[in-house]
Design a protein around this motif. Structure first.
Motif, mmCIF file in Angstrom:
data_model
loop_
_atom_site.group_PDB
_atom_site.id
_atom_site.type_symbol
_atom_site.label_atom_id
_atom_site.label_comp_id
_atom_site.label_asym_id
_atom_site.label_seq_id
_atom_site.Cartn_x
_atom_site.Cartn_y
_atom_site.Cartn_z
ATOM 1 N N LEU A 39 0.729 -1.053 -0.016
ATOM 2 C CA LEU A 39 0.096 0.089 -0.128
ATOM 3 C C LEU A 39 0.755 1.288 0.004
ATOM 4 O O LEU A 39 0.505 2.237 -0.800
ATOM 5 C CB LEU A 39 -1.003 0.057 1.355
ATOM 6 N N SER A 42 2.478 1.590 -3.426
ATOM 7 C CA SER A 42 1.930 2.279 -4.429
ATOM 8 C C SER A 42 1.426 3.873 -4.196
ATOM 9 O O SER A 42 1.375 4.422 -5.272
ATOM 10 C CB SER A 42 0.383 1.448 -4.494
ATOM 11 N N LEU A 43 1.210 4.282 -2.966
ATOM 12 C CA LEU A 43 0.956 5.443 -2.804
ATOM 13 C C LEU A 43 2.229 6.474 -2.937
ATOM 14 O O LEU A 43 1.984 7.540 -3.496
ATOM 15 C CB LEU A 43 0.420 5.659 -1.390
ATOM 16 N N GLY A 46 2.331 7.090 -6.651
ATOM 17 C CA GLY A 46 1.565 7.994 -7.153
ATOM 18 C C GLY A 46 0.296 7.113 -7.922
ATOM 19 O O GLY A 46 -0.377 7.686 -8.560
ATOM 20 N N ARG A 47 0.174 5.936 -7.496
ATOM 21 C CA ARG A 47 -0.861 5.024 -7.953
ATOM 22 C C ARG A 47 -1.884 4.919 -7.143
ATOM 23 O O ARG A 47 -1.429 4.537 -5.811
ATOM 24 C CB ARG A 47 -0.273 3.786 -8.766
ATOM 25 N N LYS A 48 -3.197 4.644 -7.689
ATOM 26 C CA LYS A 48 -4.295 4.378 -6.200
ATOM 27 C C LYS A 48 -4.004 2.916 -6.308
ATOM 28 O O LYS A 48 -4.108 2.071 -7.354
ATOM 29 C CB LYS A 48 -5.453 4.615 -7.257
ATOM 30 N N PRO A 49 -4.263 2.385 -5.197
ATOM 31 C CA PRO A 49 -4.156 0.978 -4.789
ATOM 32 C C PRO A 49 -5.511 0.515 -5.113
ATOM 33 O O PRO A 49 -6.654 0.715 -5.134
ATOM 34 C CB PRO A 49 -4.114 0.737 -3.360
ATOM 35 N N THR A 50 -5.360 -0.693 -6.194
ATOM 36 C CA THR A 50 -6.560 -1.408 -6.690
ATOM 37 C C THR A 50 -6.724 -2.883 -6.351
ATOM 38 O O THR A 50 -5.656 -3.269 -5.814
ATOM 39 C CB THR A 50 -6.664 -1.140 -8.235
#
Length: 103
Positions: A39, A42-43, A46-50
């Motif tokens: 988590l 990914s943050l 700069g990507r939204k966790p999916t």
């Protein structure tokens, strides 16, 4: 001698139960740490966790096909259109009639 055997059996079961609980908590903690690291990674990027659920959706589709009316799933369906028997032949190289197809 029988009381000693019963006491040893209870102690062994207790040790096994405590060891199982410790193993469960260690695996749970490891999973939570890995989840937190992924988590944060990914943050930071700069990507939204999916949550990828495509596999579960595909399995649900297969399951729904298996239990449709007729009981045979996709293999038991009647053909939707007319079956055409076409002879295969080789098409010579030719210039396309539509100039938009030339690239």
């Amino acid at each position: 001698m029988n009381a000693l055997s019963a006491l040893f059996s209870i102690a062994a079961r207790l040790v096994l139960a405590v060891a199982s609980l410790v193993l469960f908590l260690a695996l749970l903690a490891a999973g939570l740490v890995i989840f937190g690291v992924v988590l944060l990674w990914s943050l930071i990027r700069g990507r939204k966790p999916t949550l990828h659920t495509a596999t579960f959706q595909r399995a649900a589709q297969f399951r729904s096909q298996a239990f449709r009316a007729g009981g045979m799933g996709a293999a038991g369906r009647a053909p939707r259109g007319e079956v055409i028997d076409a002879e295969v032949r080789e098409v010579p190289d030719a210039t396309p009639a539509d100039p938009r197809l030339e690239r």
